[in-house]
Design an enzyme around this catalytic site. Structure first.
Site, PDB file in Angstrom:
ATOM      1  N   GLY A 167       7.237  -4.529  -4.204  1.00  0.00           N
ATOM      2  CA  GLY A 167       6.340  -4.186  -3.183  1.00  0.00           C
ATOM      3  C   GLY A 167       5.590  -5.257  -2.629  1.00  0.00           C
ATOM      4  O   GLY A 167       5.515  -6.679  -3.105  1.00  0.00           O
ATOM      5  N   GLY A 169       1.509  -6.524  -0.770  1.00  0.00           N
ATOM      6  CA  GLY A 169       0.427  -6.186  -0.673  1.00  0.00           C
ATOM      7  C   GLY A 169      -0.634  -7.286   0.108  1.00  0.00           C
ATOM      8  O   GLY A 169       0.351  -8.120   0.746  1.00  0.00           O
ATOM      9  N   GLY A 170      -1.821  -6.967   0.220  1.00  0.00           N
ATOM     10  CA  GLY A 170      -2.594  -8.010   0.913  1.00  0.00           C
ATOM     11  C   GLY A 170      -2.530  -9.515   0.543  1.00  0.00           C
ATOM     12  O   GLY A 170      -2.805 -10.345   1.310  1.00  0.00           O
ATOM     13  N   MET A 171      -2.670  -9.501  -0.777  1.00  0.00           N
ATOM     14  CA  MET A 171      -2.576 -10.959  -1.285  1.00  0.00           C
ATOM     15  C   MET A 171      -1.067 -11.581  -1.452  1.00  0.00           C
ATOM     16  O   MET A 171      -1.214 -12.938  -1.762  1.00  0.00           O
ATOM     17  CB  MET A 171      -3.304 -10.982  -2.550  1.00  0.00           C
ATOM     18  CG  MET A 171      -5.098 -10.771  -2.378  1.00  0.00           C
ATOM     19  SD  MET A 171      -5.945 -11.061  -4.072  1.00  0.00           S
ATOM     20  CE  MET A 171      -5.249  -9.674  -4.970  1.00  0.00           C
ATOM     21  N   VAL A 174       5.073  -8.348  -5.120  1.00  0.00           N
ATOM     22  CA  VAL A 174       5.232  -8.341  -6.489  1.00  0.00           C
ATOM     23  C   VAL A 174       7.072  -8.336  -6.639  1.00  0.00           C
ATOM     24  O   VAL A 174       7.608  -7.359  -5.855  1.00  0.00           O
ATOM     25  CB  VAL A 174       4.797  -6.971  -6.995  1.00  0.00           C
ATOM     26  CG1 VAL A 174       5.189  -7.038  -8.614  1.00  0.00           C
ATOM     27  CG2 VAL A 174       3.224  -6.985  -6.717  1.00  0.00           C
ATOM     28  N   LYS A 189       3.593 -11.293  -9.991  1.00  0.00           N
ATOM     29  CA  LYS A 189       2.975 -11.050  -8.703  1.00  0.00           C
ATOM     30  C   LYS A 189       2.543 -12.485  -8.081  1.00  0.00           C
ATOM     31  O   LYS A 189       2.251 -13.362  -8.576  1.00  0.00           O
ATOM     32  CB  LYS A 189       1.528 -10.516  -8.892  1.00  0.00           C
ATOM     33  CG  LYS A 189       0.442 -10.401  -7.667  1.00  0.00           C
ATOM     34  CD  LYS A 189      -0.761  -9.456  -8.100  1.00  0.00           C
ATOM     35  CE  LYS A 189      -0.440  -8.014  -8.339  1.00  0.00           C
ATOM     36  NZ  LYS A 189      -0.093  -7.444  -7.160  1.00  0.00           N
ATOM     37  N   ASP A 284     -11.569  -3.200  -8.445  1.00  0.00           N
ATOM     38  CA  ASP A 284     -10.440  -2.729  -7.248  1.00  0.00           C
ATOM     39  C   ASP A 284      -9.483  -1.459  -7.822  1.00  0.00           C
ATOM     40  O   ASP A 284      -8.452  -1.595  -7.835  1.00  0.00           O
ATOM     41  CB  ASP A 284      -9.422  -3.978  -7.211  1.00  0.00           C
ATOM     42  CG  ASP A 284      -8.546  -3.716  -5.774  1.00  0.00           C
ATOM     43  OD1 ASP A 284      -9.163  -2.794  -4.858  1.00  0.00           O
ATOM     44  OD2 ASP A 284      -7.875  -4.372  -5.504  1.00  0.00           O
TER      45      ASP A 284
END
Length: 433
Positions: A167, A169-171, A174, A189, A284
């Protein structure tokens, strides 16, 4: 580096607010605002929010009635520099950015922004101009094109063989990988800093992750190791053969049966109760950070990314506190986390757990905001709007279960469950499981 907000006109003239690490600063008529202006009719209750990560300052108008002005021009958002003036009504604030490393070199007080210097991208070698303080050395920088490439097609980390992307994500991303040394499957990650990163920030971030990795609990994803390679951070953790709770709900048509939600959330709350007892706060919690494996009713749940967002931001990796966040993350924050980004208590996690449970139960967030709402609208809703009762969204959820979740979403921390253990017990009793 530090930032000073100095009131130069208005009833609070002469007052100054100093920031030497990431934080938020709220201005408005509300008594909970950092700069409270109750008698100025030109200010809204929650007028504007400043997100500060020295030397950067970002201003966000919160859909105020009369607007926020920077150097005489009305703005919705603005990056502020040294000498800029913020005005609303009769109050004027001036932004000052101090480079203390420069002070030490010159033997006198200065006030300046970091200089534009040439920095080479650690991946492609292309030289670009980036804002950094004048005497920093050992900078690591990833250009925007390489950031996008690494996010979508992450590099293979030495010692691991990449299998597939799990996947994005914002940062970062993964990936599923296999350890060359022992053959075990791991999740890697990739975290891509949004700004030029110096050695001190790198060491501080990796030190914080090392401490957080000491959390050992069956309901918390176990970190194995971490590395810094070619300008990016890599966190290697156990691979959980399942899906996140949000995707599980999507498979069920957007929401889960309340019995499934209780089984998932009671394990999340068990993990939080343990972590809070050790002095750690997640900050978070959302469906995407809850990994579920197995089949109902024998779900096995693990909470991921413990403290990661906080460490990433507070060590200066993301520039400012919320600018890089998608609106879907901000809506999980309780009011006090927006007002006081630097210091939050375990009850902030209780709120986020409540919002997560609400979403899993109903398929919607608890606040009535549009699907395409921006961060400003969501921030204002978190601070001001009441939640929509669960019964309005789904009458099939038992009232007793709804009441447990809604209590977690109270605006005032003292009105929520005070511990994750309390909420867990109340949830189990309400569901009679």
């Amino acid at each position: 580096m530090k930032v000073v907000l100095r009131v130069i006109e208005g009833p609070h003239r002469g007052k100054a607010f100093t920031f030497d690490q990431p934080d938020t600063f709220l201005i408005g008529r509300s008594e909970t605002a950092h700069l409270c202006l109750p008698d100025d009719p030109y200010f809204s209750r929650h007028h504007c929010l400043l997100e500060i990560s020295p030397p950067q300052v970002f201003l966000r108008d919160l859909d105020s009635t009369n607007g926020t002005y920077v150097n005489g021009e009305r703005v919705k958002t603005a990056y502020l520099k040294n000498g800029d003036r913020i005005q609303g009504g009769k109050t004027v604030l001036e932004v000052e950015v101090f480079d203390e490393s420069l002070d030490e070199k010159l033997g006198k007080k200065t006030s300046s922004l970091p200089a534009l210097v040439d920095v080479g991208c650690v991946n492609c070698g292309r030289v670009v101009s980036a804002e950094v303080s004048g005497f920093e050395a050992g900078l690591s920088y990833i250009c925007e094109s390489c950031r996008i490439k690494l996010k979508n097609n992450p590099e293979t980390l030495p010692g691991y063989q990449m299998i597939r992307i799990l996947g994005q994500g914002g940062m970062g991303s993964v990936i599923l990988a296999q350890s060359v040394k022992d053959g075990r499957l791991v999740a890697i990650k990739t975290l891509l800093p949004e700004v030029a990163v110096n050695e001190q920030s790198k060491r501080r971030f990796l030190r914080e992750i090392e401490v957080l990795a000491s959390l050992k609990h069956p309901n918390i994803v176990n970190y194995i190791e971490h590395k810094f390679y070619n300008g990016a951070f890599y966190l290697i953790s156990e691979f959980v053969n399942g899906i996140d709770a949000g995707k599980l709900a999507k498979q069920r048509g957007g929401r889960l049966d309340y019995r499934e939600v209780v089984i998932i959330m009671e394990q999340v709350l068990t993990a939080l109760d343990y972590a809070h007892s050790k002095g750690y706060i997640h900050r978070d919690i959302k469906e995407g950070n809850i990994l579920v494996s197995g089949n109902y009713p024998n779900y096995s749940v693990k909470l991921a990314d413990f403290g990661l967002a906080k460490s990433f931001k507070q060590t200066g990796m993301s520039g400012v506190t919320m600018v890089g966040d998608v609106a879907g993350t901000v809506i999980y924050m309780p009011p006090e986390q927006i007002r006081n980004f630097k210091e939050v208590l375990p009850t902030a996690d209780i709120y986020a757990a409540g919002m997560t449970a609400y979403v899993l139960l109903t398929g919607s967030h608890a606040l009535d905001v549009g699907r395409n709402a921006g961060i400003s609208e969501i921030v204002k809703a978190v601070l001001e709007k009441p939640i929509v009762p669960i019964a309005v969204r789904d009458r099939d959820v038992p009232q007793e279960v709804a009441e447990v979740v809604e209590k977690a979403l109270s605006k005032k921390p003292k009105e929520r469950w005070q511990t994750a253990g309390q909420m867990r017990q109340a949830l189990l009793e309400a569901a009679r499981l």
